[in-house]
Design a protein around this motif. Structure first.
Motif, PDB file in Angstrom:
ATOM      1  N   THR A   1      -0.534   2.512   3.879  1.00 32.22           N
ATOM      2  CA  THR A   1       0.547   2.289   4.839  1.00 32.22           C
ATOM      3  C   THR A   1       1.830   1.926   4.090  1.00 32.22           C
ATOM      4  O   THR A   1       1.783   1.590   2.887  1.00 32.22           O
ATOM      5  CB  THR A   1       0.182   1.132   5.793  1.00 32.22           C
ATOM      6  OG1 THR A   1       0.004  -0.042   4.990  1.00 32.22           O
ATOM      7  CG2 THR A   1      -1.079   1.437   6.580  1.00 32.22           C
ATOM      8  N   PRO A   2       3.002   1.972   4.734  1.00 33.27           N
ATOM      9  CA  PRO A   2       4.242   1.528   4.067  1.00 33.27           C
ATOM     10  C   PRO A   2       4.127   0.093   3.542  1.00 33.27           C
ATOM     11  O   PRO A   2       4.674  -0.239   2.493  1.00 33.27           O
ATOM     12  CB  PRO A   2       5.302   1.638   5.157  1.00 33.27           C
ATOM     13  CG  PRO A   2       4.762   2.643   6.123  1.00 33.27           C
ATOM     14  CD  PRO A   2       3.284   2.507   6.086  1.00 33.27           C
ATOM     15  N   LYS A   3       3.402  -0.755   4.260  1.00 35.75           N
ATOM     16  CA  LYS A   3       3.273  -2.156   3.833  1.00 35.75           C
ATOM     17  C   LYS A   3       2.480  -2.239   2.511  1.00 35.75           C
ATOM     18  O   LYS A   3       2.814  -3.011   1.632  1.00 35.75           O
ATOM     19  CB  LYS A   3       2.551  -2.986   4.912  1.00 35.75           C
ATOM     20  CG  LYS A   3       3.310  -3.093   6.228  1.00 35.75           C
ATOM     21  CD  LYS A   3       4.539  -3.944   6.071  1.00 35.75           C
ATOM     22  CE  LYS A   3       5.295  -4.013   7.405  1.00 35.75           C
ATOM     23  NZ  LYS A   3       6.625  -4.584   7.239  1.00 35.75           N
ATOM     24  N   SER A   4       1.424  -1.429   2.431  1.00 36.64           N
ATOM     25  CA  SER A   4       0.638  -1.466   1.182  1.00 36.64           C
ATOM     26  C   SER A   4       1.458  -0.899   0.018  1.00 36.64           C
ATOM     27  O   SER A   4       1.358  -1.365  -1.120  1.00 36.64           O
ATOM     28  CB  SER A   4      -0.683  -0.706   1.343  1.00 36.64           C
ATOM     29  OG  SER A   4      -0.446   0.675   1.494  1.00 36.64           O
ATOM     30  N   LYS A   5       2.315   0.102   0.330  1.00 39.53           N
ATOM     31  CA  LYS A   5       3.182   0.653  -0.726  1.00 39.53           C
ATOM     32  C   LYS A   5       4.204  -0.384  -1.182  1.00 39.53           C
ATOM     33  O   LYS A   5       4.543  -0.479  -2.361  1.00 39.53           O
ATOM     34  CB  LYS A   5       3.876   1.925  -0.226  1.00 39.53           C
ATOM     35  CG  LYS A   5       2.928   3.104  -0.136  1.00 39.53           C
ATOM     36  CD  LYS A   5       3.674   4.399   0.012  1.00 39.53           C
ATOM     37  CE  LYS A   5       2.719   5.574  -0.063  1.00 39.53           C
ATOM     38  NZ  LYS A   5       2.021   5.842   1.204  1.00 39.53           N
ATOM     39  N   MET A   6       4.705  -1.172  -0.186  1.00 37.75           N
ATOM     40  CA  MET A   6       5.666  -2.240  -0.527  1.00 37.75           C
ATOM     41  C   MET A   6       5.028  -3.264  -1.491  1.00 37.75           C
ATOM     42  O   MET A   6       5.662  -3.746  -2.413  1.00 37.75           O
ATOM     43  CB  MET A   6       6.143  -2.957   0.737  1.00 37.75           C
ATOM     44  CG  MET A   6       7.289  -2.247   1.451  1.00 37.75           C
ATOM     45  SD  MET A   6       7.670  -3.068   2.984  1.00 37.75           S
ATOM     46  CE  MET A   6       8.299  -4.625   2.414  1.00 37.75           C
TER      47      MET A   6
ATOM     48  N   ALA B   1      -1.703  -3.134   8.940  1.00 42.00           N
ATOM     49  CA  ALA B   1      -1.850  -3.531  10.337  1.00 42.00           C
ATOM     50  C   ALA B   1      -1.897  -5.046  10.462  1.00 42.00           C
ATOM     51  O   ALA B   1      -1.351  -5.637  11.403  1.00 42.00           O
ATOM     52  CB  ALA B   1      -3.126  -2.909  10.905  1.00 42.00           C
ATOM     53  N   SER B   2      -2.522  -5.667   9.485  1.00 43.95           N
ATOM     54  CA  SER B   2      -2.620  -7.134   9.502  1.00 43.95           C
ATOM     55  C   SER B   2      -1.224  -7.765   9.459  1.00 43.95           C
ATOM     56  O   SER B   2      -0.943  -8.741  10.156  1.00 43.95           O
ATOM     57  CB  SER B   2      -3.443  -7.578   8.302  1.00 43.95           C
ATOM     58  OG  SER B   2      -3.319  -8.958   8.115  1.00 43.95           O
TER      59      SER B   2
ATOM     60  N   LEU C   1      -8.396  -8.614   2.936  1.00 40.41           N
ATOM     61  CA  LEU C   1      -7.697  -7.324   2.828  1.00 40.41           C
ATOM     62  C   LEU C   1      -7.314  -6.989   1.388  1.00 40.41           C
ATOM     63  O   LEU C   1      -6.875  -5.879   1.111  1.00 40.41           O
ATOM     64  CB  LEU C   1      -6.454  -7.344   3.720  1.00 40.41           C
ATOM     65  CG  LEU C   1      -6.828  -7.478   5.200  1.00 40.41           C
ATOM     66  CD1 LEU C   1      -5.619  -7.843   6.021  1.00 40.41           C
ATOM     67  CD2 LEU C   1      -7.442  -6.189   5.701  1.00 40.41           C
ATOM     68  N   LEU C   2      -7.462  -7.977   0.486  1.00 43.57           N
ATOM     69  CA  LEU C   2      -7.179  -7.739  -0.949  1.00 43.57           C
ATOM     70  C   LEU C   2      -8.402  -8.174  -1.753  1.00 43.57           C
ATOM     71  O   LEU C   2      -8.973  -9.237  -1.477  1.00 43.57           O
ATOM     72  CB  LEU C   2      -5.965  -8.540  -1.407  1.00 43.57           C
ATOM     73  CG  LEU C   2      -4.605  -8.112  -0.863  1.00 43.57           C
ATOM     74  CD1 LEU C   2      -3.561  -9.145  -1.219  1.00 43.57           C
ATOM     75  CD2 LEU C   2      -4.195  -6.764  -1.425  1.00 43.57           C
ATOM     76  N   ALA C   3      -8.787  -7.363  -2.709  1.00 46.04           N
ATOM     77  CA  ALA C   3      -9.918  -7.729  -3.577  1.00 46.04           C
ATOM     78  C   ALA C   3      -9.502  -7.539  -5.040  1.00 46.04           C
ATOM     79  O   ALA C   3      -8.877  -6.531  -5.379  1.00 46.04           O
ATOM     80  CB  ALA C   3     -11.117  -6.857  -3.260  1.00 46.04           C
TER      81      ALA C   3
END
Lengths: 398, 323
Positions: free
Chosen positions: A62-67, A110-111, A123-125
């Motif tokens: 998602t854009p958020k993960s890219k950010m 989404a979170s 959501l992060l590992a």
């Protein structure tokens, strides 16, 4: 001919006759300088580049993960490499030489949008490679926390009203990490340059080399005793001062040649082999005083060993082991700054540490006589004390 | 060359030792005990004794290597305790060890020690030439001393001692373990030095050398002086008290018993040594030999060797100690 001059000349002739032994005094530290300067090059370079490489796998897309990826990539401590989900994460860490693997799991974006998926609570590992040290791991987690924190703050700012009650637009507050001025406590010749491996290795192994002459120096004394020359000298009207000075002066000259050659090797030879060139900072006069003081301390110790030891084996063991122990303690083999506090206090008792601190004060920090005054006094006092002790032992033996 | 700066008092002895004792730290016994010696100027003085007798300690004290603890040493009238530097300047030691630098050439070794002796630059060529000529080292000077044979090393050891043109030369076993040629060179050099007026203190285990070179000898045993005197007088005196008889036939037990009163020494095969009170005893002793039925092939009287005297002294000292 003057007895002192005759003794100096004899000692120089003996040194000339033992070219292999003399060469060792120069070649051994030179090899150490080259090896350590080139081997530690990456370690010191990492102060300006990456501390560790990180494998980043984005399952979310998602854009958020890219950010988040971009935010992490701005952190110069880590080299971020993006990759599709590998089949075997542990194998990917090993083959890629990564210190960590960060997985952004599906639902991360989404979170942040306020729609958390209850089935995916984390959501992060982060998977840590087995050879990654704890300190780097903590830095990684801090960097990740900072990046996600910044993202969440920006998300919250998005919820703030964009107009005031009168309908006028409000500039949203900017969320950025504060800019920090970074400066190194040394005097680089070029602005922005960082201390290199050669800048650390040359002074360290130079000090070691100066102290290493205690082996041939003490052995010349023992050999004279074994040959019966000392017995003959005792019947000649020549005092111990002449005999001592006649030996100390040639070896002092050897030490000064070592200083010149080792510095020249750092400046000209190391760059030829792909390393950075040594930069000579600081006062040249202070450099001369310091090399003289280190030599005095080393020769004082060597003379004390020479008059105390009974055999060549004893002298070689005492000089060789002494040099290695003083080097290990004094930050020659292991830099003092990586030692625990207690060990650093012990390291400060080693004359090699005084010499090294002095050279680093000049070559790294660009200091003058005033900056290394303490080291000069300690080294000179140590040299005077050991020379005095050697004279007393010699007198007692006689 | 040697002996050039003479002391104003030519007649006084070169070395006088009075009541000299020395004990090394933590040693159970004294290395020297109450030694009195007089060494005449220009003489060759043989210092004899078994290993560990105290010879090296005495030389160390006389050369200023160690300071005297009790007693007195006067070298050319100067007290060693008061002016050890004068004592060192008067003499030179050629130690038993090869006391030079094997890695250096003979010339470099000589130059180094010349520097220590502060030999003036103007004097150096002559001094060097004289020392080299005396020891016949001309052809070897430029070679490293480690390549020298044992004999050449001994000669270099002596040459180094000679460059100071000493008035007193201490030679500690200068011919031990060398070939006949080098031995001859060294002995001739010593004779020449003696002829030039140099006082020589000579220690050796080769008694024939001491007998040949030394005007006077002293024997030290267990740190004590057991004999001192002029070599010729000591030998004459010893010879007058000894008859050596070579037998034509082996002596029977009966014959040996008949001679018991003369304290015979049967240790050598086919020979007997008999002690005499003096020359007057000679006819009576010969009659006793005849009466015992011994056939005499050869009899020696009035001849004594230093070795015999030395060994009998040591035997006597050992017997006294055992008693």
């Amino acid at each position: 001919m003057n007895p002192l001059f005759a003794t100096i000349l004899k000692e120089l002739r003996l040194l000339r006759r033992d070219l292999h032994g003399l060469a060792l005094l120069f070649i051994l530290p030179l090899v150490f300088i080259l090896i350590m300067s080139l081997a530690l090059q990456d370690l010191f370079a990492s102060r300006a580049g990456h501390l560790a490489d990180v494998l980043l796998i984005d399952h979310d897309g998602t854009p958020k993960s890219k950010m988040l990826q971009e935010s992490l990539a701005k952190n110069e401590a880590f080299g971020i490499k993006r990759q599709m989900a590998p089949k075997d994460l542990k194998q990917a860490l090993k083959t890629g030489g990564y210190a960590f693997a960060i997985e952004i799991r599906k639902g991360y974006g989404a979170s942040l949008e306020g729609q958390p998926d209850p089935k995916t609570p984390t959501l992060l590992a982060v998977t840590v490679a087995p050879d990654t040290d704890k300190r780097t791991e903590k830095l990684m987690l801090a960097a990740l926390g900072e990046a996600t924190g910044l993202q969440r703050t920006q998300q919250l700012i998005g919820f703030l009203p964009t107009e005031d009650p009168f309908g006028y637009p409000i500039d949203p507050p900017k969320v950025e990490s504060p800019k920090i001025d970074l400066a190194y406590a040394y005097a680089p010749a070029k602005p922005g340059a960082s201390p290199s491996a050669v800048q650390q290795s040359v002074p360290a192994w130079l000090v070691f080399a100066i102290f290493f002459v205690s082996i041939p120096f003490s052995n010349t004394f023992i050999r004279e005793r074994q040959l019966g020359v000392q017995r003959r000298l005792a019947t000649i009207d020549v005092g111990p001062l002449t005999q001592f000075l006649g030996k100390l002066i040639p070896y002092f000259l050897v030490n000064q040649i070592q200083v010149v050659l080792m510095l020249a090797a750092g400046m000209f030879l190391v760059p030829l082999l792909g390393g950075q060139a040594l930069q000579l900072n600081g006062s040249p006069f202070a450099l001369v005083l310091l090399s003289a003081a280190v030599s005095l301390a080393a020769l004082g110790l060597a003379l004390l060993i020479a008059v105390t030891a009974r055999t060549s084996e004893q002298a070689t063991m005492a000089s060789g082991l002494g040099a290695i122990v003083l080097a290990a303690l004094g930050g020659i083999m292991i830099p003092k700054f990586v030692m625990p506090q207690g060990m650093q206090a012990i390291a400060d008792l080693s004359p090699m540490a005084w010499g090294l601190d002095g050279f680093l004060g000049l070559l790294l920090r660009g200091g003058g006589v005033g900056d290394i005054w303490g080291e000069l006094v300690k080294l000179t006092a140590f040299g005077a004390a050991t020379l005095g002790a050697a004279w007393l032992v010699h007198r007692y033996q006689k | 060359m040697p002996g050039e700066p003479k002391s104003p008092t030519e007649s006084e002895p070169a070395i006088v030792v009075r009541g000299l004792s020395h004990r090394y730290p933590r040693a159970a016994h004294e290395a020297l005990s109450g030694v009195d010696l007089t060494i005449e100027r220009g003489s060759c003085f043989g210092l004899l004794g078994p290993n560990g007798a105290g010879k090296s300690t005495l030389i160390a004290l006389m050369t200023g290597m160690i300071a005297p603890q009790s007693g007195e040493i006067l070298v050319e009238g100067v007290s060693a305790a008061k002016d050890p530097r004068a004592l060192r300047r008067a003499g030179a030691l050629a130690p038993q060890d090869f006391a030079f630098y094997p890695a250096l050439s003979g010339a470099d070794n000589l130059a180094f020690f010349a520097g220590l002796y502060r030999i003036p630059k103007a004097d150096w060529p002559a001094r060097r030439a004289a020392a080299v000529a005396a020891t016949q080292l001309e052809d070897w000077l430029d070679k490293p001393a480690e390549t020298y044979s044992g004999g050449l090393k001994r000669r270099l050891n002596l040459a180094i001692a000679l460059i100071n043109a000493p008035r007193i030369l201490y030679l500690d076993e200068p011919t031990v373990g060398i070939d006949a040629r080098s031995r001859q060179t060294i002995l001739e050099a010593i004779k020449a030095l003696k002829a030039d007026g140099v006082t020589i203190v000579y220690t050796s285990h080769y008694m024939e050398e001491v007998e040949q070179l030394c005007d006077a000898v002293a024997v030290i045993d267990h740190g004590r002086l057991v004999l001192q005197g002029r070599t010729a007088e000591l030998l004459t005196e010893a010879a007058a008290r000894r008859l050596t008889v070579t037998l034509a036939t082996p002596a029977t037990g009966k014959a040996k018993a008949a001679l018991k009163a003369l304290s015979p020494d049967w240790s050598a095969e086919g020979r007997v040594d008999l002690d005499l009170a003096g020359q007057a005893d000679l006819p009576a002793v010969l009659e006793k030999l005849q009466a015992a039925g011994l056939k005499v092939a050869r009899a020696e009287y009035g001849v004594s060797r230093l070795e015999t005297l030395y060994l009998s002294l040591l035997d006597q000292a050992a017997a006294e100690e055992a008693a």
